[in-house]
Each structure stands twice: as C-alpha cells, then as structure tokens.
Design an enzyme around this catalytic site. Structure first.
Site, PDB file in Angstrom:
ATOM      1  N   LYS A 111       0.822  -1.201   0.000  1.00  0.00           N
ATOM      2  CA  LYS A 111       0.000   0.000   0.000  1.00  0.00           C
ATOM      3  C   LYS A 111       0.859   1.256   0.000  1.00  0.00           C
ATOM      4  CE  LYS A 111      -4.334  -1.646   2.025  1.00  0.00           C
ATOM      5  NZ  LYS A 111      -5.300  -1.503   3.125  1.00  0.00           N
ATOM      6  N   LYS A 192      -4.194 -10.502  -6.825  1.00  0.00           N
ATOM      7  CA  LYS A 192      -5.489 -10.871  -6.232  1.00  0.00           C
ATOM      8  C   LYS A 192      -6.563  -9.868  -6.665  1.00  0.00           C
ATOM      9  CE  LYS A 192      -5.110  -8.376  -1.958  1.00  0.00           C
ATOM     10  NZ  LYS A 192      -5.389  -8.210  -0.583  1.00  0.00           N
ATOM     11  N   LYS A 195     -10.386  -4.024  -4.936  1.00  0.00           N
ATOM     12  CA  LYS A 195     -11.534  -3.124  -4.967  1.00  0.00           C
ATOM     13  C   LYS A 195     -11.931  -2.433  -6.269  1.00  0.00           C
ATOM     14  CE  LYS A 195     -12.404  -3.420  -0.455  1.00  0.00           C
ATOM     15  NZ  LYS A 195     -13.581  -3.817   0.261  1.00  0.00           N
TER      16      LYS A 195
HETATM   17  P1  AMP Z   1     -10.684  -5.985   2.439  1.00  0.00           P
HETATM   18  O1  AMP Z   1     -11.547  -5.818   1.256  1.00  0.00           O
HETATM   19  O2  AMP Z   1      -9.225  -5.856   2.113  1.00  0.00           O
HETATM   20  O3  AMP Z   1     -11.121  -5.186   3.635  1.00  0.00           O
HETATM   21  O4  AMP Z   1     -10.835  -7.503   2.873  1.00  0.00           O
HETATM   22  C1  AMP Z   1     -11.954  -8.014   3.514  1.00  0.00           C
HETATM   23  C2  AMP Z   1     -11.835  -9.524   3.604  1.00  0.00           C
HETATM   24  O5  AMP Z   1     -11.882 -10.097   2.293  1.00  0.00           O
HETATM   25  C3  AMP Z   1     -10.524 -10.005   4.231  1.00  0.00           C
HETATM   26  O6  AMP Z   1     -10.775 -11.139   5.041  1.00  0.00           O
HETATM   27  C4  AMP Z   1      -9.689 -10.396   3.041  1.00  0.00           C
HETATM   28  O7  AMP Z   1      -8.750 -11.403   3.360  1.00  0.00           O
HETATM   29  C5  AMP Z   1     -10.745 -10.921   2.072  1.00  0.00           C
HETATM   30  N1  AMP Z   1     -10.293 -10.738   0.682  1.00  0.00           N
HETATM   31  C6  AMP Z   1     -10.024  -9.556   0.057  1.00  0.00           C
HETATM   32  N2  AMP Z   1      -9.640  -9.759  -1.225  1.00  0.00           N
HETATM   33  C7  AMP Z   1      -9.669 -11.101  -1.426  1.00  0.00           C
HETATM   34  C8  AMP Z   1      -9.395 -11.958  -2.557  1.00  0.00           C
HETATM   35  N3  AMP Z   1      -9.039 -11.462  -3.739  1.00  0.00           N
HETATM   36  N4  AMP Z   1      -9.550 -13.285  -2.380  1.00  0.00           N
HETATM   37  C9  AMP Z   1      -9.938 -13.809  -1.195  1.00  0.00           C
HETATM   38  N5  AMP Z   1     -10.212 -13.069  -0.103  1.00  0.00           N
HETATM   39  C10 AMP Z   1     -10.086 -11.735  -0.203  1.00  0.00           C
END
Ligand code: AMP
Ligand code: TRP
Length: 328
Positions: A111, A192, A195
């Site tokens: 980040k 991965k 958003k």
């Molecule tokens: P975040 O959107 O970064 O706040 O992530 C929220 C949850 O979604 C966390 O538990 C992340 O580990 C999971 N997560 C985010 N992106 C991915 C992805 N591409 N694949 C699997 N899990 C994800």
C-alpha cells in the site's frame, strides 16, 4: 461457545474475493459460534477517504453484510469507531509491537508503494487490527489469505503482552477457507482481485448479471487449451476453477475433471456466480430502502460490543499499570 471476530473495510463495493474469501465464512460461523463482525471505518481513515464517501460506504458495507446473510439476531454487527475502546487499546498495542515487526508487513509495503502520502496510521494499521481482535477474547478470525500475516502478528502481540503483564488476552487463531482464499483478478491472474470495481478483472457483488457474464467470458486464460488445476503454471484457468469450486462447494480438481474446453468452463462459472449473487442483490435493494433499520442494527450491535470491549480494556489497563479511569 467459541468466539469468532472479523472485520472488513468500508472501501466501496464488495467484490467476489471478499465474498468467497471471507463473508461466506462469516455467515457460516454464526450458527455455532458467538460471532462478532465489524465494519472497520478507523482502518479506512489510514488512506484519508472523502468524508461523505466514507459515511456512505460504512452504511453500504453494513447493508452488504446483512445482505449476504449476517443475521443481527445471531451475530453482533457494529461499526468500529462507535466503540471507543478499539482506538484506546490500539495505543497499548502500538506500545507492544516492534517497529521492525510492522516494517515487515507486506500489506504495508504494497500500500505504501502505491501511495503518495503514507500516514503513520497505515504503518500501525496491524496494531489497531490486533486491538479489534483481542478486545473480544477472540478464538477464531476468519479472513482471506492476505490477512494471514496480520493475524500472526496479532498472536505475537497478545503473547508478548501476556508475558509482560500477566495473562490478559486470549491468543487467537486464523481460519482461511480452502477454496476461495485467494480469488485472483480475471485480467491479471497473478494479482489478487481487489476493490477497483470498474476494472474488467474485478467482479462486484452487486454487479449486473450481464456484466458478470461478460467479464468471465473475457477472463484471461492461456493458449494450451487444457483444463487442469495448477495455480502456478495455469493461473487464469485455475482461478476460474477455484471460483466455480467455491461457488458450488466442490474442489477445483474435481471441477477440472468436468471440462475439456475453456468456453464452457467460463460460461458455467459465470452462471454459478450469478446464482450466488442474485439473492444478495435482491436483499441489498430491499435493505437500502430502509436506512433506519441498518442504523438500528448497528446501534444495538455497538451496545453489545461495548460491554465486552470495556471489560477487556479495563483488564489490560489494570495489568499494564494504568490507574482506573474513574473511582470504582
Ligand atoms: P478488504 O476488502 O481488504 O477489507 O478484505 C476483507 C476480507 O476479504 C478479508 O478477510 C480479506 O482477506 C478478504 N479478501 C479480500 N480480497 C480477497 C481476494 N481477492 N480473495 C480472497 N479473499 C479476499
Ligand atoms: N485488515 C483487514 C482487511 O484489510 C480488516 C480488518 C480490520 C480485520 N480489523 C480486523 C480482519 C480484525 C479481521 C480481524 O481485510
């Protein structure tokens, strides 16, 4: 009953990675665990979002959690900043974690490389995350694979605090789903899914079915026209297999046996994903027309959370030698 805690940032629309990697597990846990789920708006502040957007995204994230099946009668659902104990314990966590430990966090490296302004909060982000988890005497933290390092650090912080000041915190374990732990970008299967929902590589949970189908049709694969599961040598195809497996409760290897060509694999994956998403979209539309209901759920959740958090914080304050806040 074992306690489960997890959090999600209110940073715009949720995507398929969030759903398969995290949220679906959250829903499953609430049946036989004491589940506490949190929209982590303080974490979102680390990147200075627009205030009106942050407010909207926080309510939208709560609506999304309710839409995927978080049931406010079974789980505690609240917004992080509504429970002041999170920020207070975070300071104690910052004084327990090492500078070198924070510097090794790969999410910080990623980040901060991508940002012009790097806040101190972005650096200490895992200390706030440890506070979130430890306040609730959490046993299990269901997250996607990308959070593994943060949860391991949280365990180290808890153990160090307990050694320094005596038994204070439950040391949590993470749980990472077998299928769906890492949903990759459909256009760049080496990265991965994340958003930016305008991207052709990201599938939004609320995206229109036609658009979902189009994105899967255009997903990047490879040129050897053989369907088998190997994320290293066949990242694009393996990602499709992983998504279809996760959406249908199978393993990617067994799904691979059903296909000889990429076209049908893409079409079936799109269909399975749309089937998964359509009831979520419907519930989201219903809930969005009743913001008062979401606010009521969050207020009740914050009251419940505060009771637990305050007791843990007092224990930590007391053990660390801070005097009682008010005379007993
Ligand atoms: P975040 O959107 O970064 O706040 O992530 C929220 C949850 O979604 C966390 O538990 C992340 O580990 C999971 N997560 C985010 N992106 C991915 C992805 N591409 N694949 C699997 N899990 C994800
Ligand atoms: N850092 C997590 C993410 O980016 C969100 C989060 C904040 C979290 N606090 C948490 C996850 C506590 C699990 C437990 O996904």
């Amino acid at each position: 009953m074992a306690r489960v805690f997890s959090g999600i940032q209110p940073s715009g629309g949720m995507h398929l990675g969030n759903l398969l990697g995290a949220l679906r597990n959250w829903v499953a846990y609430q049946h036989d665990h004491d589940a506490v789920y949190c929209v982590v708006d303080l974490h979102a502040l680390t990147t200075a979002p627009d205030p009106a957007e942050l407010r909207d995204n926080t309510m939208a994230a709560a609506a999304m959690l309710l839409s995927v099946g978080i049931d406010s009668d079974r789980s505690t659902l609240f917004v992080q900043s509504s429970v002041g104990e999170h920020a207070e314990l975070a300071w104690m966590m910052e004084c327990t974690v090492g500078f070198g430990e924070l510097r090794r966090m790969t999410q910080f490296k990623d980040k901060s490389d991508r940002s012009e302004f790097v806040s101190a909060g972005l650096f200490t982000y895992p200390a706030l995350q440890a506070s979130d988890i430890l306040l609730y005497d959490t046993d299990l933290v269901p997250v996607g694979d990308d959070q593994r390092q943060h949860i391991e650090l949280c365990r180290d912080i808890a153990e160090r605090f307990n050694r320094r000041y005596g038994e204070t915190f439950v040391v949590p374990a993470h749980v990472i789903p077998e299928a769906g732990a890492r949903v990759m970008d459909l256009q760049n299967p080496g990265d991965k899914m994340s958003k930016s929902l305008e991207s052709a590589g990201t599938v939004g949970v609320l995206e229109e079915p036609d658009s979902v189908t189009r994105k899967f049709k255009r997903a990047v694969t490879d040129s050897d026209n053989e369907v088998h599961y190997n994320p290293d040598t066949k990242p694009g195809v393996s990602n499709l297999l992983g998504i279809l497996a996760s959406a249908t409760g199978r393993t990617p290897e067994s799904v691979a046996d059903d296909y000889a060509q990429y076209g049908p694999l893409k079409a079936d994956t799109a269909e399975a994903v749309n089937e998964l998403l359509s009831p979520i979209r419907e519930r989201y539309a219903e809930l969005s027309s009743d913001p008062g209901e979401i606010a009521r759920v969050l207020a009740a959740g914050a009251d419940k959370a505060r009771t637990v958090a305050a007791a843990t914080l007092n224990r930590a304050r007391d053990n660390a030698g801070l005097i009682p806040r008010s005379p007993a």
